[in-house]
Motif scaffolding. Structure first.
Motif, PDB file in Angstrom:
ATOM      1  N   THR A 144       0.793  -1.265   0.021  1.00 40.24           N
ATOM      2  CA  THR A 144      -0.018  -0.159   0.183  1.00 40.24           C
ATOM      3  C   THR A 144       0.697   1.226  -0.163  1.00 40.24           C
ATOM      4  OG1 THR A 144      -1.694  -1.180   1.096  1.00 40.24           O
ATOM      5  CG2 THR A 144      -1.951   1.156   1.008  1.00 40.24           C
ATOM      6  N   ASP A 145       1.921   1.229   0.791  1.00 40.69           N
ATOM      7  CA  ASP A 145       2.757   2.313   0.727  1.00 40.69           C
ATOM      8  C   ASP A 145       3.463   2.687  -0.633  1.00 40.69           C
ATOM      9  OD1 ASP A 145       4.421   4.271   2.166  1.00 40.69           O
ATOM     10  OD2 ASP A 145       6.067   3.038   1.367  1.00 40.69           O
ATOM     11  N   SER A 203      -3.276   4.721  -2.248  1.00 38.66           N
ATOM     12  CA  SER A 203      -4.647   4.351  -1.696  1.00 38.66           C
ATOM     13  C   SER A 203      -5.577   4.740  -2.830  1.00 38.66           C
ATOM     14  CB  SER A 203      -4.835   5.156  -0.646  1.00 38.66           C
ATOM     15  OG  SER A 203      -4.469   6.743  -0.638  1.00 38.66           O
ATOM     16  N   THR A 204      -5.317   4.934  -4.035  1.00 40.43           N
ATOM     17  CA  THR A 204      -6.391   5.237  -5.109  1.00 40.43           C
ATOM     18  C   THR A 204      -7.083   4.050  -5.188  1.00 40.43           C
ATOM     19  OG1 THR A 204      -5.160   4.347  -6.964  1.00 40.43           O
ATOM     20  CG2 THR A 204      -4.987   6.701  -6.272  1.00 40.43           C
ATOM     21  N   LEU A 264      -5.870   0.241  -4.232  1.00 39.47           N
ATOM     22  CA  LEU A 264      -6.264  -0.632  -3.065  1.00 39.47           C
ATOM     23  C   LEU A 264      -6.768  -1.974  -3.689  1.00 39.47           C
ATOM     24  CD1 LEU A 264      -8.187   2.101  -1.132  1.00 39.47           C
ATOM     25  CD2 LEU A 264      -5.746   1.109  -0.772  1.00 39.47           C
ATOM     26  N   SER A 303      -3.657  -4.095  -4.327  1.00 47.93           N
ATOM     27  CA  SER A 303      -3.315  -4.709  -3.070  1.00 47.93           C
ATOM     28  C   SER A 303      -3.916  -5.684  -2.336  1.00 47.93           C
ATOM     29  CB  SER A 303      -3.281  -3.507  -1.958  1.00 47.93           C
ATOM     30  OG  SER A 303      -2.212  -2.442  -2.332  1.00 47.93           O
TER      31      SER A 303
END
Length: 263
Positions: free
Chosen positions: A153-154, A158-159, A163, A166
């Motif tokens: 995620t890093d 976080s789009t 996500l 991920s």
């Protein structure tokens, strides 16, 4: 929904399958998977039989298929419909590359497609010559394996699409891996980019819904020509959405989809 496999010419096509009624087949875009289609699938389940396909080279399907031609993807859809929907007419819903696949199926096999929905998907072609290479290069730049979900995620962000990637990572002994290979993605999108399929678009007879995100990537000129060639096509722009409409505004998107299916 249950996960089932369809096998064709040495390739395994993994699908999520559930519900009863008229069949709706969902096709994800490049580097995606059936899992990202779960929100629209679940909204349809009360009244429809839904099949979400991991297209070849993606998700739980064969990771390195030899054939990445557009015809191979079309034939995969035919095999899925034959095995899971008894070869009966279906509604095809595809996003981006999946929409291009759905369009080709509708053009080449009109008796199989009851309705067509294309989300942020055009006729192909008209891409910079180095576009497939740049896209494949970006996927190859991922520092895999990721040691854990936090690291993934890093890096990915976080789009909604990040996500989705991920959440869909494959866990192996050495860490987390994407469910696709960068060179396979490059070859798959190159086949879409090499030719604009205007002739196929014009031959489609199935009722068609063309969905765009307000901030999507489709070129206005292409959309205008698509609508001019087929004035019967219903066109909807989803506010506050980009290319991944189904992830960024899934509530609005599922309402648009259900309204079209209920017509």
């Amino acid at each position: 929904m249950r996960r089932v496999d369809v096998r064709r010419d040495g390739v395994t096509l993994s699908c999520l399958d559930g519900g009863t009624g008229d069949t709706v087949v969902l096709l994800h875009g490049l580097a995606g998977s059936a899992r990202e289609m779960l929100a629209p699938a679940e909204s349809l389940l009360p009244n429809h039989h839904v099949i979400a396909v991991d297209q070849r080279g993606h998700g739980h399907s064969t990771r390195r298929p030899q054939d990445l031609s557009r015809q191979a993807y079309v034939d995969d859809v035919l095999a899925v419909v034959d095995h899971l929907a008894a070869g009966q007419p279906v509604t095809l819903v595809g996003q981006s590359m999946g929409g291009h696949t759905a369009m080709l199926v509708a053009a080449r096999h009109p008796g199989l497609v009851r309705r067509l929905v294309m989300v942020e998907a055009g006729v192909g072609g008209d891409a910079p010559e180095d576009y497939p290479a740049k896209l494949g290069g970006w996927f190859a730049s991922w520092p895999v394996p990721f040691p854990d979900l936090a690291a993934a995620t890093d890096f990915l962000g976080s789009t909604p699409i990040a996500l989705s990637w991920s959440r869909d990572l494959e866990e192996r002994a050495d860490g987390l891996w994407p469910r696709f290979e960068p060179d396979v993605m490059r070859a798959a999108i190159a086949a879409v980019a090499e030719e604009a399929r205007w002739e196929e678009w014009q031959t489609i007879k199935a009722p068609t819904l063309l969905v765009r995100g307000q901030h999507g990537t489709m070129k206005t000129a292409e959309v205008e020509r698509m609508r001019a060639l087929r004035p019967d096509v219903q066109h909807v722009v989803v506010p506050n959405a980009g290319h991944d409409v189904h992830l960024e505004q899934h509530g609005a998107w599922t309402r648009v989809l259900n309204a079209f299916l209920d017509r």
